[in-house]
Design a protein around this motif. Structure first.
Motif, PDB file in Angstrom:
ATOM      1  N   UNK A 376       0.852  -1.191   0.000  1.00  0.00           N
ATOM      2  CA  UNK A 376       0.000   0.000   0.000  1.00  0.00           C
ATOM      3  C   UNK A 376       0.886   1.238   0.000  1.00  0.00           C
ATOM      4  N   UNK A 377       2.138   1.052  -0.437  1.00  0.00           N
ATOM      5  CA  UNK A 377       3.101   2.148  -0.468  1.00  0.00           C
ATOM      6  C   UNK A 377       3.273   2.668  -1.888  1.00  0.00           C
ATOM      7  N   UNK A 378       3.226   3.985  -2.090  1.00  0.00           N
ATOM      8  CA  UNK A 378       3.442   4.546  -3.431  1.00  0.00           C
ATOM      9  C   UNK A 378       4.866   4.354  -3.930  1.00  0.00           C
ATOM     10  N   UNK A 379       5.800   4.149  -3.007  1.00  0.00           N
ATOM     11  CA  UNK A 379       7.201   4.018  -3.393  1.00  0.00           C
ATOM     12  C   UNK A 379       7.505   2.636  -3.963  1.00  0.00           C
ATOM     13  N   UNK A 380       6.544   1.726  -3.890  1.00  0.00           N
ATOM     14  CA  UNK A 380       6.715   0.394  -4.469  1.00  0.00           C
ATOM     15  C   UNK A 380       5.866   0.213  -5.719  1.00  0.00           C
ATOM     16  N   UNK A 381       5.439   1.334  -6.311  1.00  0.00           N
ATOM     17  CA  UNK A 381       4.672   1.306  -7.546  1.00  0.00           C
ATOM     18  C   UNK A 381       5.292   2.297  -8.516  1.00  0.00           C
ATOM     19  N   UNK A 382       5.446   1.891  -9.752  1.00  0.00           N
ATOM     20  CA  UNK A 382       5.961   2.790 -10.775  1.00  0.00           C
ATOM     21  C   UNK A 382       4.890   3.001 -11.831  1.00  0.00           C
ATOM     22  N   UNK A 383       4.656   4.254 -12.205  1.00  0.00           N
ATOM     23  CA  UNK A 383       3.627   4.525 -13.210  1.00  0.00           C
ATOM     24  C   UNK A 383       4.000   3.945 -14.567  1.00  0.00           C
ATOM     25  N   UNK A 384       5.267   3.556 -14.753  1.00  0.00           N
ATOM     26  CA  UNK A 384       5.678   2.946 -16.011  1.00  0.00           C
ATOM     27  C   UNK A 384       5.190   1.503 -16.120  1.00  0.00           C
ATOM     28  N   UNK A 385       4.760   0.930 -15.007  1.00  0.00           N
ATOM     29  CA  UNK A 385       4.376  -0.481 -15.015  1.00  0.00           C
ATOM     30  C   UNK A 385       2.952  -0.671 -14.486  1.00  0.00           C
TER      31      UNK A 385
END
Length: 616
Positions: A376-385
């Motif tokens: 639920x962390x934004x730092x473990x999600x990339x908008x490229x993927x």
């Protein structure tokens, strides 16, 4: 072996996920708020290709037993191995051809079966009704190979007593042969399948110490798996270690500590970068006189640097997490089998930099191992993927409030909290997050446009920076635009030149650009003469490079064909992007008309981004 999708039924908060596609690039992120059911998904998957069994707590009161279904596809080499032991060439040919196509993808079904101890074991099956129908449809051909005497008209005298000479008998015999063949294939496929390995922070981190029981086993407590991983990598037999002389025990552990430390430092440097000197130390000790466990042995772990030796839990959470996961990774490699890591909230208690290090680690290991992780962390999600994301929510309209899973290609059906993209769910302000840039943002209608434009940017070698952001549904484009405007983020909008796209254009022109056609045209672009982005391609290129079906009959526009045939638009687009990134073709390989449309589209978007930068 490629795992393609899963379906979970009657497991904890899950009633039925329906079929959910996994990402094709070996990484899938399960995103949602706390208590949404992310962990339940990982736990259910961990019960399949592993030594884990479902427990009574996994059951839903009053519901049937849990089921986990998994679809996978295999390559030629794997199919040859799977078919070893099947003697009939006609059956081998039919099974191989069937399993090589998406239509006959292998489905693995794991119904759990209760036993008297309230622990549930897993049964493995191949569920392929289309294949059975196909095999039965080839009955005469197969029987002609198996019993050639039957094919000779009128020759019944030479048929052995145990061979059928009538249609019913042929079918019965065929079913037995098919059942035996599928049983062989089933066993071989299971041996080829990757292991699911669940890594949870609360149980997977290296312990400060752990007791050794009278049976020469480690105490069943948090940290046991990490300690077992250490022993597995070092090839240490715990019983022999305990019973060895003190000098021998010390020598064994000293050598293991040295080797493991060297491997870890190399792993950390290759994944994250330079690291200060660290040493992993394991020793075997005994409780002192006067202790309630006097004389009992235990393992103690220390992480030492230039300052002082400290227990793992005295070190930073990041250091402890990475050492523990390294042990899990190396222990899995010792098994000499493919594996898929299930990471439950890998960055839950790590600071922002450490979370980004975890994401970098995931990118590294996906080259050799699959990864499914919850966060639920934004730092473990990339908008490229974005194609990797599965959004998990509870259904408020259902009486039991069950977990629902929304695939990357249907994110528009998620609540608004799950969009933006996914960031609002995690309570992050758009002005502070780093996934969406402050400038060069391009809002798109759908995920397929995201994949195509990424590919077009690569094929044309366009130097202008562009951050493509799919709104996953035309109705969300306006929502995104308003959100970006409110947070002061620069953006342009690209849409199809058809009904819904024109409606978006006119709505934004009226509400955001003071009904100025000139102003709106500088901030928005309708893809010229395209009812869908698929129309950028000539029909020949669309059939060859996108849907991989040269025999498809496309009478009208490509977008019309895709709509009528309910094509998997996003999946086709993703495969096109992956092929472009692998340099399987160049822009010059496409038809002149396709090249012209792609080049014009890229130029139109790049021009608007450049103009925005020069005249915000």
């Amino acid at each position: 072996m490629q795992l393609n999708s899963f379906r979970i039924k009657h497991f904890r908060s899950i009633i039925d996920t329906n079929w959910i596609n996994l990402s094709l690039d070996n990484v899938t992120a399960v995103v949602g708020q706390n208590e949404s059911g992310k962990t339940a998904i990982l736990e259910a998957l961990s019960k399949t290709f592993s030594d884990q069994s479902t427990q009574s707590d996994d059951l839903r009161f009053g519901d049937p037993l849990p089921e986990v279904w998994i679809k996978s596809t295999t390559n030629d080499e794997e199919l040859d191995i799977a078919l070893k032991g099947v003697e009939q060439e006609s059956i081998k040919k039919i099974i191989k051809n069937a399993f090589k196509t998406e239509r006959y993808a292998i489905t693995w079904h794991f119904p759990t079966i209760a036993d008297p101890t309230n622990i549930y074991s897993t049964d493995f099956e191949i569920y392929a009704p289309d294949l059975l129908e196909l095999l039965n449809g080839k009955c005469d051909e197969i029987m002609g190979e198996l019993f050639p005497q039957i094919t000779q008209a009128g020759d019944t005298q030479n048929i052995p007593d145990d061979q059928p000479n009538n249609s019913d008998g042929k079918i019965a015999e065929l079913n037995k042969i098919i059942e035996s063949a599928l049983s062989t294939v089933k066993e071989n496929l299971f041996n080829l399948s990757p292991n699911f390995i669940l890594f949870k922070e609360e149980s997977g981190l290296l312990p400060n110490k752990i007791d050794i029981t009278d049976a020469f086993e480690l105490e069943n407590t948090d940290g046991k798996q990490a300690a077992l991983n250490y022993l597995s990598i070092a090839n240490i037999d715990l019983k022999k270690l305990v019973q060895s002389e003190t000098r021998d025990r010390t020598a064994i552990l000293k050598r293991s500590n040295k080797n493991l430390t060297e491997e870890f430092l190399k792993f950390w440097t290759q994944t994250i970068g330079k690291v200060s000197t660290l040493q992993i130390e394991c020793s075997i000790l005994q409780y002192p006189t006067g202790h309630e466990k006097t004389g009992k042995p235990y393992l103690e772990f220390l992480i030492t640097d230039s300052s002082a030796p400290l227990h793992p839990k005295q070190r930073s959470r990041g250091t402890c997490w990475f050492i523990s996961f390294f042990l899990q990774l190396r222990a899995s490699q010792v098994m000499q089998k493919n594996h898929i890591f299930l990471l439950d909230e890998p960055g839950a208690n790590l600071h922002e930099k450490a979370q980004k290090d975890v994401l970098e680690l995931i990118e590294k290991i996906r080259e050799t191992s699959g990864v499914i992780y919850s966060t639920h962390s934004p730092h473990l999600i990339s908008h490229e993927y974005i194609h990797r994301i599965l959004a998990v929510e509870r259904d408020p309209d259902h009486q039991e409030n069950p977990t629902t899973v929304i695939g990357a290609h249907q994110l528009g059906a998620a609540s608004t909290d799950t969009l933006s993209p996914i960031l609002s769910t995690m309570g992050v302000s758009l002005s502070r997050q780093t996934a969406i840039k402050k400038c060069d943002n391009v809002i798109l209608e759908e995920l397929s446009a995201y994949y195509y434009l990424k590919a077009f940017w690569s094929l044309t070698k366009e130097s202008q920076e562009a951050n493509f952001l799919p709104a996953t549904g035309t109705s969300n484009v306006t929502y995104f635009a308003q959100l970006f405007l409110g947070w002061g983020l620069d953006f342009i909008v690209v849409m199809d030149d058809e009904g819904s796209g024109r409606k978006i254009f006119n709505t934004l022109k009226r509400d955001m650009f003071l009904d100025s056609q000139d102003w709106a045209s500088k901030r928005m672009y309708k893809i010229k003469d395209c009812h869908g982005i698929e129309d950028v391609f000539s029909k020949a290129d669309y059939k060859k490079y996108v849907i991989s079906d040269p025999k498809a009959v496309i009478k009208d526009a490509n977008s019309s064909w895709a709509k009528v045939n309910k094509a998997a638009k996003a999946i086709h687009a993703l495969k096109f992007l992956q092929a472009a990134q692998k340099n399987e073709f160049n822009l010059s390989d496409l038809d002149a008309a396709t090249q012209a449309k792609i080049t014009d589209l890229v130029n139109q978007i790049a021009k608007r981004l450049k103009d925005y930068a020069d005249h915000p």
